[in-house]
Design a protein around this motif. Structure first.
Motif, short mmCIF file in Angstrom:
data_model
loop_
_atom_site.label_atom_id
_atom_site.label_comp_id
_atom_site.label_asym_id
_atom_site.label_seq_id
_atom_site.Cartn_x
_atom_site.Cartn_y
_atom_site.Cartn_z
N ASN A 89 8.53 -8.75 -0.05
CA ASN A 89 7.91 -7.53 1.04
C ASN A 89 6.56 -7.88 1.62
O ASN A 89 6.41 -8.04 2.54
CB ASN A 89 7.85 -6.18 0.39
CG ASN A 89 9.49 -5.74 0.44
OD1 ASN A 89 10.31 -6.26 1.30
ND2 ASN A 89 9.72 -4.67 -0.33
N GLU A 147 5.26 -9.32 5.70
CA GLU A 147 4.25 -8.58 6.44
C GLU A 147 3.50 -9.89 6.70
O GLU A 147 2.81 -9.89 8.00
CB GLU A 147 3.59 -7.45 5.60
CG GLU A 147 4.29 -6.52 5.22
CD GLU A 147 4.94 -5.82 6.35
OE1 GLU A 147 4.26 -5.71 7.55
OE2 GLU A 147 6.12 -5.26 6.29
N HIS A 164 -0.97 -6.59 8.66
CA HIS A 164 -0.17 -6.40 9.82
C HIS A 164 -0.40 -5.57 10.89
O HIS A 164 -0.28 -5.71 12.09
CB HIS A 164 1.18 -6.26 9.36
CG HIS A 164 2.53 -6.35 10.33
ND1 HIS A 164 3.77 -5.92 9.90
CD2 HIS A 164 2.48 -6.64 11.45
CE1 HIS A 164 4.57 -6.23 10.98
NE2 HIS A 164 3.73 -6.68 11.94
N LYS A 165 -0.73 -4.35 10.54
CA LYS A 165 -1.15 -3.16 11.53
C LYS A 165 -2.23 -3.72 12.21
O LYS A 165 -2.20 -3.43 13.49
CB LYS A 165 -1.52 -2.01 10.48
CG LYS A 165 -1.80 -0.81 11.40
CD LYS A 165 -2.03 0.36 10.50
CE LYS A 165 -2.37 1.85 11.32
NZ LYS A 165 -3.65 1.66 12.11
N HIS A 171 1.59 -5.49 -1.33
CA HIS A 171 2.39 -4.95 -0.29
C HIS A 171 1.41 -4.10 0.78
O HIS A 171 1.52 -4.20 1.93
CB HIS A 171 3.60 -4.15 -0.78
CG HIS A 171 4.56 -4.14 0.46
ND1 HIS A 171 5.34 -2.86 0.44
CD2 HIS A 171 4.46 -4.69 1.73
CE1 HIS A 171 6.17 -3.14 1.66
NE2 HIS A 171 5.52 -4.09 2.34
N THR A 185 -1.07 -6.15 2.62
CA THR A 185 -0.39 -6.95 3.71
C THR A 185 -0.05 -5.91 5.20
O THR A 185 -0.13 -6.46 6.08
CB THR A 185 0.73 -7.79 3.44
OG1 THR A 185 1.75 -6.83 2.79
CG2 THR A 185 0.40 -8.85 2.36
N LEU A 186 0.39 -4.71 4.61
CA LEU A 186 0.62 -3.93 5.73
C LEU A 186 -0.44 -3.41 6.42
O LEU A 186 -0.45 -3.37 7.59
CB LEU A 186 1.26 -2.62 4.91
CG LEU A 186 2.68 -2.51 4.34
CD1 LEU A 186 2.94 -1.46 3.68
CD2 LEU A 186 3.72 -2.57 5.32
#
Length: 318
Positions: A209, A213, A245-246, A238, A241-242
Motif C-alpha cells: 500500500n 502511493e 501523494h495528496k 502508509h 505516503t498518503l
C-alpha cells in the motif's frame, strides 16, 4: 476429325491419382502438425522484457540435477523469429537448468504466435506454474497481459470469455487469476516505481500500500525520497505516503515537504542495526536478498547462542 474408338481412349488410373492425393494431404497435415524437436540453447533468445526472474536457488539446482539424470520431461514452447532462431515463450527456468546441467539442447514445441498471443501464453503459464511470485513479477506480468488483451479487443477465442459477455480487461483478468480487480490495479501501479524502490518492495522493506502511493510521485520526487530513506535507514509508513501523494496531487509537494513528512516519528518505528555489506558479502551470493541475509544471520546467532549455553552448562557441571 473422327473420334477414336472407345477401346483406344486412355483412361487415367484413378487409384494412382487417389494415392497421390491422399499422400500429399497426409504430407501437408504432417507439415502443419506441431512436433517436439531438439533445439540448441544458443538459438533460443529470452522473451522480450520477461517479467519473471530466473533464480539460481535450491529449486533450480534440484531441477538441473533432475534434467541431468532424466532430461527435460516437459518440452518448452518457442516461436520462430523472422531474423532466425527462436524466442522462448514458456520454459525459461527449464532452459536455465538445462544450461546449468551442461546440456546443449532442449526439447521444444515450435508454434507460430503473434506478439499478443505469445504474451498471454507466457504470462498465463508462469502464473500457473510459479509459486511465491515477487510483487514486481506480478506487476509487470499483469500489465503485459492487460495490454495484450486490450490490443486484441478482448477476442473471446483467446480469452475464453463467453459469447455476448461484455467484460473489461481487468474484470476478465480478475476472473482468470482469482485476484481482485483492486489488487490487480495496485500491482500494476508498481510499474511506475523507480527500480531501487521497486526492489525494496520485493525485499519486503516497503509494503504494497505505501508503495502504491509512492508510485504516483514523479521520478524526481521518488529519487529524492529514496535518498532520504537510504541516508536515514528508514521507510515511510502508509500514512506518510498518503500525505505525499495528496500534496503531489495538489501540486505543492517539495523536497522540504518530503523531509518534514519523513522526519515524523512512526508509531511502529523499530530501531535497526546496520551491518556494512562488505563485512558479510563473502558469506552470500550476489543474488541473495536482504531478507534472506537477515534470516540467515538470525539463525546463525541462535545457533551460536545454543553453543554458548551448552559450553556454560558443561563448565558448571564439572
Amino acid at each position: 476429325m473422327p473420334r477414336k474408338p472407345l477401346s483406344e481412349v486412355q483412361i487415367p488410373d484413378l487409384n494412382l491419382d487417389e494415392d497421390i492425393l491422399f499422400k500429399s494431404q497426409k504430407t501437408r497435415e504432417e507439415d502443419n502438425a506441431e512436433k517436439v524437436i531438439q533445439i540448441p540453447l544458443d538459438e533460443i533468445s529470452d522473451f522480450p522484457n520477461h517479467p519473471f526472474k530466473v533464480r539460481e536457488d535450491k529449486a533450480m539446482i534440484e531441477l538441473s540435477e533432475s534434467i541431468a539424470k532424466v532430461g527435460v520431461l516437459m518440452p518448452a514452447l518457442v516461436r520462430p523469429k523472422e531474423s532466425g532462431g527462436y524466442e522462448m515463450i514458456a520454459g525459461h527456468r527449464r532452459k536455465f537448468a538445462t544450461q546449468y546441467a551442461n546440456i546443449e539442447t532442449i526439447p521444444c514445441i515450435v508454434r507460430n504466435l503473434s506478439d499478443d498471443e505469445a504474451t498471454i501464453i507466457m504470462v498465463d503459464t508462469n502464473l500457473r506454474q510459479r509459486e511465491n511470485l515477487l510483487p514486481s513479477e506480478k506487476a509487470f506480468a499483469y500489465k503485459m497481459k492487460l495490454d495484450a488483451m486490450n490490443r486484441q479487443g478482448l477476442r473471446t477465442d483467446l480469452t475464453s470469455c463467453q459469447v455476448g459477455e461484455k467484460l473489461n480487461s481487468i474484470k476478465l483478468l480478475s476472473k482468470q487469476i482469482d485476484e481482485s480487480e483492486r489488487q490487480i490495479q495496485r500491482y500494476v501501479r508498481l510499474t511506475n516505481l523507480i527500480k531501487p524502490i521497486l526492489d525494496m518492495v520485493d525485499e519486503q522493506y516497503i509494503a504494497l500500500n505505501p508503495a502504491v502511493e509512492i508510485s504516483f510521485l514523479d521520478t524526481s520526487h521518488q529519487e529524492y525520497l529514496l535518498n532520504v530513506m537510504q541516508l536515514n535507514d528508514c521507510t515511510p509508513s502508509h500514512a506518510q505516503t498518503l500525505k505525499m501523494h495528496k500534496l503531489d496531487k495538489e501540486g505543492i509537494l517539495t523536497t522540504d515537504e518530503i523531509d518534514n513528512i519523513m522526519a515524523e516519528q512512526k508509531p511502529n518505528q523499530v530501531e535497526k542495526i546496520k551491518i556494512p555489506k562488505n563485512r558479510i558479502k563473502s558469506f552470500f551470493t550476489n543474488k541473495t536478498s536482504e531478507q534472506e541475509i537477515e534470516d540467515t544471520i538470525v539463525k546463525a546467532l541462535e545457533l551460536y547462542q545454543r553453543i554458548q549455553q551448552k559450553k556454560r552448562s558443561n563448565r558448571e557441571s564439572r
